[in-house]
Design an enzyme around this catalytic site. Structure first.
Site, short mmCIF file in Angstrom:
data_model
loop_
_atom_site.label_atom_id
_atom_site.label_comp_id
_atom_site.label_asym_id
_atom_site.label_seq_id
_atom_site.Cartn_x
_atom_site.Cartn_y
_atom_site.Cartn_z
N SER A 153 6.32 21.46 50.37
CA SER A 153 6.08 20.91 49.05
C SER A 153 4.58 20.61 48.95
O SER A 153 4.06 19.80 49.70
CB SER A 153 6.91 19.64 48.88
OG SER A 153 6.60 18.99 47.66
N LYS A 179 6.75 25.08 47.29
CA LYS A 179 7.07 24.31 46.08
C LYS A 179 5.78 23.67 45.58
O LYS A 179 5.06 23.05 46.36
CB LYS A 179 8.11 23.24 46.43
CG LYS A 179 8.26 22.10 45.45
CD LYS A 179 9.49 21.27 45.77
CE LYS A 179 9.23 19.78 45.65
NZ LYS A 179 10.44 18.99 46.04
N LYS A 181 3.92 21.02 43.06
CA LYS A 181 4.06 19.86 42.18
C LYS A 181 3.31 20.17 40.90
O LYS A 181 2.16 20.67 40.95
CB LYS A 181 3.47 18.62 42.85
CG LYS A 181 4.28 18.13 44.04
CD LYS A 181 5.62 17.55 43.60
CE LYS A 181 6.34 16.88 44.75
NZ LYS A 181 7.63 16.33 44.33
N ASP A 206 8.07 21.50 40.83
CA ASP A 206 8.72 20.19 40.70
C ASP A 206 7.92 19.32 39.75
O ASP A 206 6.76 19.00 40.02
CB ASP A 206 8.81 19.54 42.10
CG ASP A 206 9.62 18.24 42.10
OD1 ASP A 206 10.04 17.79 41.02
OD2 ASP A 206 9.84 17.69 43.20
N GLU A 231 12.32 22.02 39.24
CA GLU A 231 12.95 20.78 39.69
C GLU A 231 12.59 19.62 38.77
O GLU A 231 11.41 19.40 38.47
CB GLU A 231 12.49 20.50 41.13
CG GLU A 231 13.14 19.32 41.81
CD GLU A 231 12.65 19.20 43.27
OE1 GLU A 231 12.09 20.18 43.82
OE2 GLU A 231 12.85 18.11 43.85
N ASP A 256 16.89 16.41 40.90
CA ASP A 256 16.58 15.61 42.09
C ASP A 256 16.84 14.15 41.71
O ASP A 256 17.94 13.61 41.94
CB ASP A 256 15.12 15.88 42.50
CG ASP A 256 14.59 14.99 43.61
OD1 ASP A 256 15.31 14.08 44.04
OD2 ASP A 256 13.43 15.17 44.05
N LYS A 280 19.13 14.66 48.84
CA LYS A 280 18.36 13.86 49.79
C LYS A 280 19.27 12.71 50.21
O LYS A 280 19.63 11.89 49.37
CB LYS A 280 17.12 13.24 49.13
CG LYS A 280 16.07 14.22 48.66
CD LYS A 280 14.90 13.47 48.04
CE LYS A 280 13.90 14.46 47.44
NZ LYS A 280 12.80 13.81 46.74
N GLY A 308 13.26 16.07 50.59
CA GLY A 308 12.65 15.19 51.59
C GLY A 308 11.89 14.08 50.90
O GLY A 308 11.59 14.15 49.70
O1 OSB Z 1 10.27 14.99 44.37
O2 OSB Z 1 10.93 16.07 46.04
C1 OSB Z 1 10.26 15.16 45.58
C2 OSB Z 1 8.24 13.50 48.35
C3 OSB Z 1 8.39 12.17 48.01
C4 OSB Z 1 9.11 11.83 46.89
C5 OSB Z 1 9.67 12.83 46.10
C6 OSB Z 1 9.55 14.17 46.44
C7 OSB Z 1 8.78 14.51 47.57
C8 OSB Z 1 8.49 15.88 48.00
C9 OSB Z 1 8.11 16.12 49.44
O3 OSB Z 1 8.50 16.81 47.24
C10 OSB Z 1 9.20 16.68 50.28
C11 OSB Z 1 8.95 16.55 51.77
O4 OSB Z 1 8.25 17.38 52.33
O5 OSB Z 1 9.48 15.58 52.39
MG MG Z 2 11.68 16.42 43.62
#
Ligand code: OSB
Ligand code: MG
Length: 387
Positions: A153, A179, A181, A206, A231, A256, A280, A308
């Site tokens: 991510s 992924k 952001k 995302d 996402e 999510d 998660k 995650g």
């Molecule tokens: O939206 O998926 C998310 C990390 C912290 C809070 C929300 C998210 C995320 C990530 C990172 O996208 C995922 C990871 O590598 O743990």
């Molecule tokens: Mg997310």
């Protein structure tokens, strides 16, 4: 169930690089760890929240507060009463241990919400039971693969060019799924830059709730980039508008933040709010609820993948074990330790296999050896509760 001692640690472990999403920036994994000592066994759990209230209302300090004031006393009461749980009658490929069922009932009765606080205790209980029985978590939950497909991510960067550089750095390390952001205005050029340079890359984005239904025309332009999924573009509490948005897009929506339970998954499915779900354990209150979500989605043909919270090796071990279940058909946000930390808290850091997978731990319980001196080094506050 005998527990001699419970210890809470408020830790702050810096990331190798800041992580910027549409709505917040994190520079460290600041979270609460739960340690149980019982009959010579030491078990660990990791609460989901980080320092800021952005992804959800939970933060490191609300996790601590809810644990100290309500959840730890509840666990102490449960352990001392040793109340027998009713047996499980459903036929599942795994068993939720009676101790976990009893904990879930007690925690649910004592505290509404606060899933990330509850998940930390639940993880430690799974670790304790697994170590006691000499069984790896993967086996306890019915996981089937020894390696799980993973990606990275990638946070918002200074420019599309810089983003491409960062992405290419990860591709060079062997990650086969990326992924991005995104947020309004930092989405189309960025996604275009990565897609143009890498036409066949497994790519997804995302939004972390930064968009509104009125942004549908903008989101529709993401349809040009052959994405695996988009996402959580809309609000956490907005399953309804996601159902309005999905028919306007070719790309599957993935929820999510909106999915905290099996009920939410059912609403999303029946409304047509998404075609994929991110699971998660931290977000849904723990491993047992994640299993139930997995089963629910699998039974209805809804693909899921492991998300995650930028966890330390402790939480990531649990995520990797769960991701080995058959319904997890898309690569997870479970990267190698080096993507997050200079030094992870576990003895054998997670490393990326050449085929963009991580190997699921095989030791009893979580299967990771926690480096206690490393934990102490990053501990801001610690409290011991004796039984
Ligand atoms: O939206 O998926 C998310 C990390 C912290 C809070 C929300 C998210 C995320 C990530 C990172 O996208 C995922 C990871 O590598 O743990
Ligand atoms: Mg997310």
């Amino acid at each position: 169930m005998q527990i001699d001692r419970l210890t809470l640690y408020h830790i702050c472990l810096p990331y190798v690089t800041p992580f910027q999403t549409s709505r917040w920036t994190e520079t460290a994994r600041e979270c609460v760890l739960v340690r149980l000592d019982a009959g010579g066994i030491t078990a660990w759990g990791e609460c989901g929240a980080n320092q800021q209230s952005a992804y959800s209302y939970e933060t490191t300090r609300t996790n601590w507060l809810m644990l100290e004031d309500f959840l730890v006393p509840e666990l102490v009461r449960l352990v001392s009463s040793d109340s027998a749980a009713e047996g499980q009658t459903e036929s599942l490929p795994y068993k939720i241990p009676l101790e976990i069922q009893a904990w879930r009932r007690a925690a649910e009765a004592a505290v509404p919400g606060h899933p990330m606080a509850k998940a930390g205790v639940e993880m430690a209980l799974w670790d304790l039971l697994g170590q006691r029985q000499g069984r790896p978590l993967q086996q306890m939950v019915g996981g089937t693969r020894s390696e799980v497909a993973v990606g990275v991510s990638v946070g918002i960067q200074a420019s599309p060019q810089k983003l491409l550089e960062v992405v290419e750095g990860y591709l060079a390390q062997g990650y086969a799924r990326i992924k991005l952001k995104i947020r309004p205005g930092r989405d189309l050029d960025e996604t275009a830059a990565v897609r143009q340079a890498h036409p066949d890359l497994l790519l997804q984005v995302d939004g972390n709730s930064a968009y509104r239904l009125e942004d549908a025309p903008r989101l529709r332009r993401l349809d040009d980039f052959n994405l695996l999924l988009i996402e959580q573009p809309l609000g956490a509490d907005d399953i309804f508008d996601h159902a309005r948005l999905q028919p306007q897009l070719k790309t599957p929506l993935c929820l999510d933040e909106s999915i905290l339970s099996v009920s939410h998954a059912r609403w999303a499915l029946e409304l047509g709010a998404c075609r994929v779900i991110n699971i998660k354990p931290a977000r849904v209150g723990g491993i047992a609820e994640a299993l139930a979500l997995h089963d629910y989605c699998r039974g209805r043909g809804m693909p899921v993948w492991m998300g995650g919270m930028l966890e330390t090796g402790i939480g990531r071990a649990a995520n990797a074990a769960l991701a080995s279940l058959p319904g997890f058909t898309l690569p997870g946000d479970i990267s190698a330790s080096s993507r997050y930390f200079a030094e992870d808290l576990v003895e054998d850091p997670f490393t990326l296999n050449p085929n963009s997978t991580l190997t699921v731990p095989t030791g009893p319980g979580l299967g990771v050896k926690v480096r206690e001196e490393a934990v102490e080094k990053v501990t801001l506050r610690k409290e011991v509760f004796k039984n």
